[in-house]
Design a protein around this motif. Structure first.
Motif, PDB file in Angstrom:
ATOM      1  N   VAL A   1       0.870  -1.182   0.000  1.00 47.63           N
ATOM      2  CA  VAL A   1       0.000   0.000   0.000  1.00 47.63           C
ATOM      3  C   VAL A   1       0.904   1.228   0.000  1.00 47.63           C
ATOM      4  N   GLU A   2       0.764   2.057  -1.024  1.00 46.48           N
ATOM      5  CA  GLU A   2       1.641   3.229  -1.184  1.00 46.48           C
ATOM      6  C   GLU A   2       0.824   4.512  -1.194  1.00 46.48           C
ATOM      7  N   ALA A   3       1.038   5.372  -0.181  1.00 44.58           N
ATOM      8  CA  ALA A   3       0.450   6.717  -0.115  1.00 44.58           C
ATOM      9  C   ALA A   3      -1.050   6.714  -0.401  1.00 44.58           C
ATOM     10  N   LEU A   4      -1.769   5.769   0.229  1.00 47.18           N
ATOM     11  CA  LEU A   4      -3.203   5.625  -0.007  1.00 47.18           C
ATOM     12  C   LEU A   4      -3.972   6.840   0.514  1.00 47.18           C
ATOM     13  N   VAL A   5      -4.797   7.423  -0.350  1.00 45.44           N
ATOM     14  CA  VAL A   5      -5.705   8.510   0.014  1.00 45.44           C
ATOM     15  C   VAL A   5      -7.107   8.105  -0.417  1.00 45.44           C
ATOM     16  N   GLN A   6      -8.073   8.274   0.497  1.00 45.85           N
ATOM     17  CA  GLN A   6      -9.460   7.955   0.171  1.00 45.85           C
ATOM     18  C   GLN A   6     -10.355   9.105   0.607  1.00 45.85           C
ATOM     19  N   ASP A   7     -10.947   9.769  -0.388  1.00 47.18           N
ATOM     20  CA  ASP A   7     -11.875  10.866  -0.132  1.00 47.18           C
ATOM     21  C   ASP A   7     -13.298  10.419  -0.403  1.00 47.18           C
ATOM     22  N   PHE A   8     -14.236  11.019   0.342  1.00 42.05           N
ATOM     23  CA  PHE A   8     -15.661  10.769   0.112  1.00 42.05           C
ATOM     24  C   PHE A   8     -16.375  12.098  -0.015  1.00 42.05           C
ATOM     25  N   ALA A   9     -17.437  12.103  -0.804  1.00 43.22           N
ATOM     26  CA  ALA A   9     -18.236  13.312  -0.946  1.00 43.22           C
ATOM     27  C   ALA A   9     -18.823  13.699   0.402  1.00 43.22           C
ATOM     28  N   SER A  10     -18.885  14.995   0.657  1.00 44.21           N
ATOM     29  CA  SER A  10     -19.349  15.492   1.946  1.00 44.21           C
ATOM     30  C   SER A  10     -20.431  16.530   1.728  1.00 44.21           C
ATOM     31  N   GLY A  11     -21.310  16.616   2.707  1.00 41.30           N
ATOM     32  CA  GLY A  11     -22.351  17.640   2.638  1.00 41.30           C
ATOM     33  C   GLY A  11     -21.929  18.936   3.289  1.00 41.30           C
ATOM     34  N   GLY A  12     -20.632  19.077   3.545  1.00 45.98           N
ATOM     35  CA  GLY A  12     -20.137  20.274   4.232  1.00 45.98           C
ATOM     36  C   GLY A  12     -20.111  21.483   3.326  1.00 45.98           C
ATOM     37  N   ARG A  13     -19.559  22.569   3.848  1.00 46.21           N
ATOM     38  CA  ARG A  13     -19.500  23.821   3.100  1.00 46.21           C
ATOM     39  C   ARG A  13     -18.701  23.649   1.813  1.00 46.21           C
ATOM     40  N   ARG A  14     -19.216  24.251   0.761  1.00 51.39           N
ATOM     41  CA  ARG A  14     -18.571  24.270  -0.554  1.00 51.39           C
ATOM     42  C   ARG A  14     -18.328  22.861  -1.112  1.00 51.39           C
ATOM     43  N   GLY A  15     -19.028  21.882  -0.532  1.00 52.36           N
ATOM     44  CA  GLY A  15     -18.920  20.529  -1.051  1.00 52.36           C
ATOM     45  C   GLY A  15     -17.547  19.910  -0.924  1.00 52.36           C
ATOM     46  N   GLU A  16     -16.766  20.359   0.059  1.00 49.68           N
ATOM     47  CA  GLU A  16     -15.418  19.826   0.230  1.00 49.68           C
ATOM     48  C   GLU A  16     -15.485  18.351   0.624  1.00 49.68           C
ATOM     49  N   PRO A  17     -14.660  17.496   0.025  1.00 46.42           N
ATOM     50  CA  PRO A  17     -14.707  16.069   0.344  1.00 46.42           C
ATOM     51  C   PRO A  17     -14.176  15.791   1.750  1.00 46.42           C
ATOM     52  N   PHE A  18     -14.642  14.669   2.302  1.00 42.08           N
ATOM     53  CA  PHE A  18     -14.132  14.204   3.590  1.00 42.08           C
ATOM     54  C   PHE A  18     -13.000  13.218   3.335  1.00 42.08           C
ATOM     55  N   ARG A  19     -11.847  13.454   3.922  1.00 43.05           N
ATOM     56  CA  ARG A  19     -10.688  12.582   3.734  1.00 43.05           C
ATOM     57  C   ARG A  19     -10.656  11.542   4.850  1.00 43.05           C
ATOM     58  N   ALA A  20     -10.998  10.307   4.501  1.00 40.37           N
ATOM     59  CA  ALA A  20     -11.066   9.226   5.486  1.00 40.37           C
ATOM     60  C   ALA A  20      -9.709   8.570   5.712  1.00 40.37           C
ATOM     61  N   VAL A  21      -8.882   8.518   4.665  1.00 42.72           N
ATOM     62  CA  VAL A  21      -7.537   7.953   4.755  1.00 42.72           C
ATOM     63  C   VAL A  21      -6.589   8.929   4.067  1.00 42.72           C
ATOM     64  N   ASP A  22      -5.480   9.230   4.757  1.00 44.96           N
ATOM     65  CA  ASP A  22      -4.598  10.302   4.277  1.00 44.96           C
ATOM     66  C   ASP A  22      -3.140   9.849   4.259  1.00 44.96           C
ATOM     67  N   GLY A  23      -2.708   9.279   3.108  1.00 40.60           N
ATOM     68  CA  GLY A  23      -1.290   8.964   2.915  1.00 40.60           C
ATOM     69  C   GLY A  23      -0.786   7.742   3.653  1.00 40.60           C
ATOM     70  N   VAL A  24      -1.592   6.691   3.760  1.00 38.72           N
ATOM     71  CA  VAL A  24      -1.196   5.473   4.475  1.00 38.72           C
ATOM     72  C   VAL A  24      -0.335   4.586   3.568  1.00 38.72           C
TER      73      VAL A  24
END
Length: 548
Positions: free
Chosen positions: A286-309
């Protein structure tokens, strides 16, 4: 008993049975006797079916409808309440004896605010007017360590974390300062650091109010940390009881000795030695795994569930992913097994990137990596026989002749140590440990090279857990399997894993051999996790005693 305080609770020769429409009555508690003094913690320990929860339910008068008190006495401050009506018991529940239930998720009313549910116990027992009660609610929520208690009082259960909900249940339990609190597996559904904070809180309140605690737990590590005395139950009977330090140091009962031997948190801190590795190549990268999900937050910024694992798992070894709820473990696993494509980074399984595969190639890839889920009760189809459950992957991937399929199923059953007689049964007829062996057999029937074990032993009793861990170790040696082991239990990780990654809020905060990470943790978060392992951070029975 001259010079000794009157017991808050005295249970004498208690016997309880459950009526069964087909088989008459079944005795589940048989001749149980113990007592609890003011300010004392007594732990009822044992596995599922030992009678510990039934004993606790009998004490507070909350047996299931088919439960029956066959005999014995239950004395609260010297008064036998065993024959009391429910109406009479209602007058003392909450006031003199309270219950902290096991599951904070299902124990609160989802359509009532937190404040209303805490206030209810005060209203039922007519303690103060509405203004005084609402002030008391805020005071109680603050007392159990909830931030901004005035806000929490207006919120609903779904707005609180599991640990916060458990604090609310504790606030309800202590509202009227009862003489006895029954804590029925009060932390079994919580992460290890939250568990420690909740147990610290119960202990602090016990010291402050002099409340006695009956602690019901299957976790000997928790009992070792928190109890003055242990009562060990098996099959409804007491195997032994005594001061915690004495029972742990010199258990008399073979059953207690087995429980202690199987408890990972009480085991001597030993680490697995280096394993022979054919070619020493990596089965998982596993190299620098990043996983984003769509978010209902301001400006539609994604939620980062995994950051560089990043981590690598050598073939034939076990790598553990540890961390609490929300740490990113499950999201990482879903990417590793090809259920979702990473937002960025790369995953290789035996040199293949599942994100590059489609259709039949992706389907074929999935036979090389199999998943064993946490809950053996929910992961098996209750309508299928055990034979059909293990056979199903073969029907999905390989159209082998019927005789070959049957031989393969029987071979897998033999490998996981189950008798062939279970093949015609359905999951409900099997124990939890047997069901998890079936789940492992189903995963192995396709001859995968990598097995992902998602909290695969967390729902099992300690002795069954030890059997499954031994089975996994044996299968790994025999078949050269590579394991990715997901767990929040560091005591189990220490026992089974070669390497480990510690995840916190989606980031990897520690990684390396289990020995290096456990003995020389690089992050404050890992140190906190290690300190919170029950039974290892304190000496047996080493909690602060209540002043005389």
């Amino acid at each position: 008993m001259t010079g000794e305080a009157l017991p808050v609770l005295e249970v004498e020769n208690l016997s309880v049975s459950y009526r069964d429409g087909h088989n008459g009555a079944q005795r589940v508690v048989d001749g149980v006797s113990f007592r609890i003094l003011p300010g004392e913690v007594v732990a009822l320990v044992g596995e599922s079916g030992s009678g510990k929860t039934t004993t606790a339910q009998a004490v507070i008068g909350l047996l299931a409808e088919n439960g029956r008190l066959d005999g014995g006495a239950i004395r609260l401050a010297g008064t036998d309440i065993s024959g009391w009506s429910q109406k009479r018991l209602d007058a003392i529940r909450g006031a003199r004896i309270s219950l902290i239930p096991q599951d904070p998720g299902s124990s609160l009313n989802p359509v009532k605010t937190i404040g209303a549910q805490v206030e209810e116990i005060l209203t039922i027992h007519r303690r103060g007017d509405r203004v005084a009660n609402r002030a008391r609610v805020i005071e109680l929520l603050g007392r159990v360590g909830l931030s901004d208690p005035a806000l929490r009082a207006t919120q609903y259960p779904h707005e609180l974390s599991g640990g916060m909900k458990q604090r609310v249940l504790i606030a309800i339990a202590i509202a009227l300062q009862p003489a006895l609190i029954i804590a029925d597996e009060p932390t079994s559904a919580l992460d290890v650091t939250v568990q420690r904070r909740i147990l610290d809180l119960i202990d602090e309140l016990r010291r402050e109010y002099g409340t006695a605690v009956l602690l019901v737990t299957h976790d000997l590590g928790v009992a070792a940390d928190r109890a003055d005395r242990l009562v060990v139950l098996q099959g409804g009977r007491i195997q032994e009881q005594g001061p915690t330090a004495e029972v742990l140091a010199a258990p008399r009962s073979p059953y207690t000795r087995q429980l202690l031997a199987d408890a990972p948190s009480l085991a001597k801190a030993e680490f697995r030695g280096p394993r022979p590795q054919a070619g020493a190549d990596d089965a998982i990268v596993v190299e620098a795994l990043v996983q984003d999900f769509a978010s209902g937050g301001r400006r539609g910024e994604p939620f980062r569930a995994v950051d560089g694992v990043s981590f690598a798992v050598r073939r034939g070894t076990t790598h553990a992913l540890v961390g609490e709820s929300g740490s990113g473990k499950t999201t990482t696993v879903r990417a590793v097994v090809g259920f979702q494509k990473p937002s960025s980074g790369r995953i290789l399984i035996n040199g293949t990137d599942p994100a590059t595969l489609k259709g039949e190639a992706l389907r074929r890839f999935r036979r090389t990596i199999q998943l064993v889920y946490q809950n053996p009760f929910g992961s098996l189809d209750p309508r299928q026989t055990i034979f059909e459950i293990i056979e199903e992957p073969l029907l999905n991937f390989d159209r082998l002749p019927k005789a070959e399929r049957a031989a393969k199923v029987q071979d897998m059953l033999d490998r996981v140590g189950l008798p062939r007689a279970v093949l015609t049964r359905r999951p409900r007829a099997l124990s939890g440990g047997q069901r998890q062996r079936v789940a492992i057999a189903r995963a192995l029937v396709l001859d995968p090279q990598v097995l992902v074990l998602d909290e695969a032993v967390s729902a099992l009793d300690v002795t069954v857990q030890a059997q499954i861990l031994a089975l996994l170790d044996e299968l790994q040696k025999e078949l050269g399997l590579t394991y990715l082991f997901i767990s929040h239990d560091l005591a189990v990780v220490r026992q089974i894993s070669d390497t480990v990654s510690v995840l916190h809020n989606g980031r990897q905060v520690d990684s390396g051999t289990v020995e290096d990470v456990f003995l020389r943790p690089g992050s404050a978060y890992t140190r906190e996790l290690l300190d919170a392992i029950p039974g290892s951070a304190r000496s047996p029975g080493g909690k602060v005693p209540v002043p005389a």
